[in-house]
Design an enzyme around this catalytic site. Structure first.
Site, PDB file in Angstrom:
ATOM      1  N   GLY A  24       0.821  -1.204   0.000  1.00 14.65           N
ATOM      2  CA  GLY A  24       0.000   0.000   0.000  1.00 14.65           C
ATOM      3  C   GLY A  24       0.855   1.254   0.000  1.00 14.65           C
ATOM      4  O   GLY A  24       1.894   1.302   0.650  1.00 14.65           O
ATOM      5  N   ARG A  85       0.886  -4.996  -5.111  1.00 16.14           N
ATOM      6  CA  ARG A  85       0.958  -6.071  -4.119  1.00 16.14           C
ATOM      7  C   ARG A  85       1.397  -7.380  -4.765  1.00 16.14           C
ATOM      8  O   ARG A  85       1.037  -8.469  -4.316  1.00 16.14           O
ATOM      9  CB  ARG A  85      -0.402  -6.231  -3.420  1.00 16.14           C
ATOM     10  CG  ARG A  85      -0.806  -4.989  -2.628  1.00 16.14           C
ATOM     11  CD  ARG A  85      -2.047  -5.244  -1.799  1.00 16.14           C
ATOM     12  NE  ARG A  85      -2.526  -4.052  -1.125  1.00 16.14           N
ATOM     13  CZ  ARG A  85      -2.043  -3.571   0.026  1.00 16.14           C
ATOM     14  NH1 ARG A  85      -1.045  -4.216   0.618  1.00 16.14           N
ATOM     15  NH2 ARG A  85      -2.523  -2.484   0.566  1.00 16.14           N
ATOM     16  N   ASP A 117       5.105  -5.807   5.835  1.00 16.68           N
ATOM     17  CA  ASP A 117       5.532  -7.181   6.122  1.00 16.68           C
ATOM     18  C   ASP A 117       5.527  -8.072   4.887  1.00 16.68           C
ATOM     19  O   ASP A 117       6.395  -8.940   4.733  1.00 16.68           O
ATOM     20  CB  ASP A 117       4.672  -7.789   7.236  1.00 16.68           C
ATOM     21  CG  ASP A 117       3.174  -7.729   6.939  1.00 16.68           C
ATOM     22  OD1 ASP A 117       2.781  -7.034   5.985  1.00 16.68           O
ATOM     23  OD2 ASP A 117       2.408  -8.376   7.670  1.00 16.68           O
ATOM     24  N   THR A 140       4.400   1.642   7.060  1.00 17.12           N
ATOM     25  CA  THR A 140       2.997   1.261   7.175  1.00 17.12           C
ATOM     26  C   THR A 140       2.229   2.392   7.828  1.00 17.12           C
ATOM     27  O   THR A 140       2.705   2.985   8.799  1.00 17.12           O
ATOM     28  CB  THR A 140       2.805  -0.013   8.013  1.00 17.12           C
ATOM     29  OG1 THR A 140       1.416  -0.197   8.295  1.00 17.12           O
ATOM     30  CG2 THR A 140       3.554   0.056   9.327  1.00 17.12           C
ATOM     31  N   ASP A 142      -0.485   1.711   9.304  1.00 20.01           N
ATOM     32  CA  ASP A 142      -1.143   1.047  10.430  1.00 20.01           C
ATOM     33  C   ASP A 142      -0.281   1.014  11.686  1.00 20.01           C
ATOM     34  O   ASP A 142      -0.773   0.671  12.760  1.00 20.01           O
ATOM     35  CB  ASP A 142      -1.507  -0.391  10.049  1.00 20.01           C
ATOM     36  CG  ASP A 142      -2.602  -0.457   9.000  1.00 20.01           C
ATOM     37  OD1 ASP A 142      -3.465   0.442   8.992  1.00 20.01           O
ATOM     38  OD2 ASP A 142      -2.590  -1.388   8.183  1.00 20.01           O
ATOM     39  N   ASP A 144       1.919  -1.093  12.573  1.00 18.28           N
ATOM     40  CA  ASP A 144       1.790  -2.433  13.154  1.00 18.28           C
ATOM     41  C   ASP A 144       2.993  -3.334  12.919  1.00 18.28           C
ATOM     42  O   ASP A 144       2.873  -4.552  12.964  1.00 18.28           O
ATOM     43  CB  ASP A 144       0.527  -3.121  12.618  1.00 18.28           C
ATOM     44  CG  ASP A 144       0.549  -3.311  11.102  1.00 18.28           C
ATOM     45  OD1 ASP A 144       1.485  -2.801  10.449  1.00 18.28           O
ATOM     46  OD2 ASP A 144      -0.369  -3.963  10.573  1.00 18.28           O
ATOM     47  N   ARG A 177     -27.152  12.839  15.330  1.00 18.66           N
ATOM     48  CA  ARG A 177     -26.873  11.489  14.888  1.00 18.66           C
ATOM     49  C   ARG A 177     -25.685  10.861  15.633  1.00 18.66           C
ATOM     50  O   ARG A 177     -24.858  11.558  16.211  1.00 18.66           O
ATOM     51  CB  ARG A 177     -26.548  11.478  13.392  1.00 18.66           C
ATOM     52  CG  ARG A 177     -27.730  11.708  12.489  1.00 18.66           C
ATOM     53  CD  ARG A 177     -27.266  11.839  11.052  1.00 18.66           C
ATOM     54  NE  ARG A 177     -28.387  12.013  10.148  1.00 18.66           N
ATOM     55  CZ  ARG A 177     -28.293  12.512   8.925  1.00 18.66           C
ATOM     56  NH1 ARG A 177     -27.114  12.882   8.453  1.00 18.66           N
ATOM     57  NH2 ARG A 177     -29.360  12.637   8.161  1.00 18.66           N
ATOM     58  N   MET A 184      -8.893   2.212   8.717  1.00 17.08           N
ATOM     59  CA  MET A 184      -8.044   1.063   8.422  1.00 17.08           C
ATOM     60  C   MET A 184      -7.481   0.503   9.730  1.00 17.08           C
ATOM     61  O   MET A 184      -7.505   1.164  10.763  1.00 17.08           O
ATOM     62  CB  MET A 184      -6.924   1.456   7.472  1.00 17.08           C
ATOM     63  CG  MET A 184      -7.408   1.724   6.054  1.00 17.08           C
ATOM     64  SD  MET A 184      -6.059   2.086   4.907  1.00 17.08           S
ATOM     65  CE  MET A 184      -6.969   2.127   3.346  1.00 17.08           C
ATOM     66  N   GLY A 185      -6.964  -0.696   9.643  1.00 17.31           N
ATOM     67  CA  GLY A 185      -6.452  -1.390  10.819  1.00 17.31           C
ATOM     68  C   GLY A 185      -6.871  -2.842  10.753  1.00 17.31           C
ATOM     69  O   GLY A 185      -7.791  -3.274  11.446  1.00 17.31           O
ATOM     70  N   ARG A 186      -6.187  -3.594   9.874  1.00 22.13           N
ATOM     71  CA  ARG A 186      -6.561  -4.987   9.605  1.00 22.13           C
ATOM     72  C   ARG A 186      -6.447  -5.860  10.847  1.00 22.13           C
ATOM     73  O   ARG A 186      -7.318  -6.664  11.137  1.00 22.13           O
ATOM     74  CB  ARG A 186      -5.675  -5.534   8.489  1.00 22.13           C
ATOM     75  CG  ARG A 186      -5.998  -6.939   8.044  1.00 22.13           C
ATOM     76  CD  ARG A 186      -5.149  -7.332   6.855  1.00 22.13           C
ATOM     77  NE  ARG A 186      -3.740  -7.447   7.210  1.00 22.13           N
ATOM     78  CZ  ARG A 186      -2.739  -7.456   6.337  1.00 22.13           C
ATOM     79  NH1 ARG A 186      -2.998  -7.312   5.061  1.00 22.13           N
ATOM     80  NH2 ARG A 186      -1.486  -7.589   6.738  1.00 22.13           N
ATOM     81  N   GLU A 237     -11.219  -1.499  10.969  1.00 25.82           N
ATOM     82  CA  GLU A 237     -11.839  -2.458  10.058  1.00 25.82           C
ATOM     83  C   GLU A 237     -11.689  -3.904  10.529  1.00 25.82           C
ATOM     84  O   GLU A 237     -12.488  -4.763  10.152  1.00 25.82           O
ATOM     85  CB  GLU A 237     -11.241  -2.308   8.660  1.00 25.82           C
ATOM     86  CG  GLU A 237      -9.746  -2.604   8.601  1.00 25.82           C
ATOM     87  CD  GLU A 237      -9.131  -2.303   7.240  1.00 25.82           C
ATOM     88  OE1 GLU A 237      -9.888  -2.016   6.298  1.00 25.82           O
ATOM     89  OE2 GLU A 237      -7.890  -2.346   7.138  1.00 25.82           O
ATOM     90  N   ARG A 279     -25.335   6.733  11.241  1.00 27.02           N
ATOM     91  CA  ARG A 279     -24.765   6.666   9.901  1.00 27.02           C
ATOM     92  C   ARG A 279     -23.354   6.085   9.976  1.00 27.02           C
ATOM     93  O   ARG A 279     -22.653   6.237  10.977  1.00 27.02           O
ATOM     94  CB  ARG A 279     -24.700   8.053   9.259  1.00 27.02           C
ATOM     95  CG  ARG A 279     -26.049   8.684   8.988  1.00 27.02           C
ATOM     96  CD  ARG A 279     -26.752   7.982   7.828  1.00 27.02           C
ATOM     97  NE  ARG A 279     -27.988   8.654   7.462  1.00 27.02           N
ATOM     98  CZ  ARG A 279     -29.172   8.404   8.008  1.00 27.02           C
ATOM     99  NH1 ARG A 279     -29.270   7.497   8.977  1.00 27.02           N
ATOM    100  NH2 ARG A 279     -30.252   9.056   7.616  1.00 27.02           N
ATOM    101  N   GLN A 287      -7.235   7.683   3.915  1.00 25.17           N
ATOM    102  CA  GLN A 287      -6.235   7.656   4.979  1.00 25.17           C
ATOM    103  C   GLN A 287      -4.812   7.508   4.451  1.00 25.17           C
ATOM    104  O   GLN A 287      -3.855   7.844   5.144  1.00 25.17           O
ATOM    105  CB  GLN A 287      -6.551   6.506   5.940  1.00 25.17           C
ATOM    106  CG  GLN A 287      -7.870   6.686   6.660  1.00 25.17           C
ATOM    107  CD  GLN A 287      -8.429   5.371   7.165  1.00 25.17           C
ATOM    108  OE1 GLN A 287      -8.206   4.989   8.316  1.00 25.17           O
ATOM    109  NE2 GLN A 287      -9.169   4.656   6.325  1.00 25.17           N
ATOM    110  N   ARG A 288      -4.666   6.982   3.250  1.00 27.27           N
ATOM    111  CA  ARG A 288      -3.337   6.805   2.659  1.00 27.27           C
ATOM    112  C   ARG A 288      -2.871   8.048   1.916  1.00 27.27           C
ATOM    113  O   ARG A 288      -1.676   8.202   1.664  1.00 27.27           O
ATOM    114  CB  ARG A 288      -3.349   5.650   1.660  1.00 27.27           C
ATOM    115  CG  ARG A 288      -3.529   4.289   2.272  1.00 27.27           C
ATOM    116  CD  ARG A 288      -3.153   3.223   1.264  1.00 27.27           C
ATOM    117  NE  ARG A 288      -3.349   1.886   1.790  1.00 27.27           N
ATOM    118  CZ  ARG A 288      -2.519   1.268   2.609  1.00 27.27           C
ATOM    119  NH1 ARG A 288      -1.428   1.884   3.018  1.00 27.27           N
ATOM    120  NH2 ARG A 288      -2.774   0.047   3.034  1.00 27.27           N
TER     121      ARG A 288
END
Length: 355
Positions: A24, A85, A117, A140, A142, A144, A177, A184-186, A237, A279, A287-288
């Site tokens: 990414g 990828r 990774d 990354t 993330d 991570d 609301r 993101m955050g797999r 996510e 909502r 985010q990227r």
């Protein structure tokens, strides 16, 4: 190979260095490219950009890099080399030999690989299988990777999430609301947790802590009863319900699932149980994107210079690490590419506001 498992070549003379960015895209990649190109050129060498990650090395997609070309790119998002990828080991009988042949035919003395990774995992295999002269740079959004306390790209991504949520807050307030914002955050919640703390989110859901809907609903209900007529909920996510898998959309070339949809599940539960108009907003690739923050420009520049220095010292088979503010290197092996979960001390601080 040295005793540490690091390949060290002692030949002198100017070097021709290949450089690729994989996985990414990430704010700060161009700052790395700029720093590597400048440092190698200052030492009398040259850089060859490999386009679209490992795909470019498999297909022989190259472009020269000069200090004059890359100098204006430090503030640009994304990567001027492109990314993909592509996994050479998915079709190893065809792709790996092509990769090695193009490396040799391009006259490269070494390769700098910038990625997460998966991209660095391929680099580790090429080092182990063929002793390819590689130096790795971790990246990354993330945050991570066990290799780095904080990765370049993360600060920019957090700021993008914060800006987006601040804009959404005005709509939430106007229409009374609940806004569920999926980040993101797999597999880790660094991005959701830091952004949630920064915007004063009413609740944050991360992969490291199973979703407890009763607690979430009770927390939001107490705030509404106290007079707060809107709410912001951030959910990574990869967040999941107890004893359940995360929502999967599809898988990539490395076999990793592309996650998404948990925000809608959470929003539905809130709408149904709290009876509050809810909502969902999925920030996705926003985010990227965009220009890197000052923090990420500086960190990425330092990483690029450090990687080039390792190449010039012919200290191959290594990957950079960041501990505090100190950049160092360790042997690039699959064992060092572990995922780093969110430090739950941060989440506990955030949870102080989930009353």
């Amino acid at each position: 190979m040295s005793e540490s498992g690091v390949t060290t070549r002692r030949e002198g003379g100017p070097m021709k260095v290949g450089l690729l960015t994989g996985g990414g895209d990430c704010p700060g990649l161009n700052a790395v490219i700029r720093a590597v190109t400048r440092r190698v050129a200052d030492a009398g060498g040259s850089c060859l950009g490999i386009q679209e990650g490992w795909r470019g090395l498999i297909r022989g997609m190259f472009r020269p890099l000069t200090p004059e070309d890359v100098d204006p790119t430090i503030g640009m998002g994304g990567t001027i080399l492109g990314s993909s990828r592509t996994n050479p080991y998915k079709s190893p009988d065809a792709d790996v030999p092509n990769l090695r042949r193009n490396f040799a035919e391009a006259g490269l003395d070494a390769l700098i690989v910038v990625g997460g990774d998966d991209t660095l995992g391929v680099a580790a295999r090429l080092i182990n299988d063929f002793e390819l002269p590689i130096v790795g740079v971790p990246k990354t959004i993330d945050n991570d990777l066990e290799l780095a306390d904080f990765s370049f790209g993360f600060d920019t991504a957090v700021n993008v999430v914060v800006e987006s949520v601040e804009r959404l807050r005005t709509t939430a307030e106007s229409h009374r609301r609940v806004m569920v914002v999926e980040t993101m955050g797999r597999s880790t919640g660094w991005l959701a947790c830091f952004a949630g703390m920064a915007v004063g989110a009413d609740y944050i859901l991360v992969p490291e802590v199973p979703i407890e809907v009763p607690h979430l609903i009770a927390s939001l209900r107490r705030k509404r009863e106290a007079g707060k007529n809107h709410a912001i909920v951030l959910v990574a996510e990869g967040a999941r319900y107890p004893d359940a898998s995360p929502a999967v959309l599809e898988s990539d070339a490395f076999g990793h699932p592309r996650l998404g949809g948990v925000g809608s599940l959470v929003a539905h539960a809130i709408d149904r149980q709290l009876r509050a108009e809810t909502r969902t907003v999925v920030l996705g690739h926003l985010q990227r994107g965009g220009a890197p923050t000052v923090h990420d420009r500086v960190l990425a520049t330092r990483m690029g210079l450090a990687a080039a220095e390792l190449i010039l010292r012919r200290r191959f088979g290594t990957v950079l690490t960041l501990r505090g503010s100190q950049i160092a290197d360790v042997p690039l092996e699959s064992s060092v590419l572990a995922t780093r979960s969110l430090d739950l001390a941060y989440y506990q601080d955030a949870a102080a506001f989930f009353y």
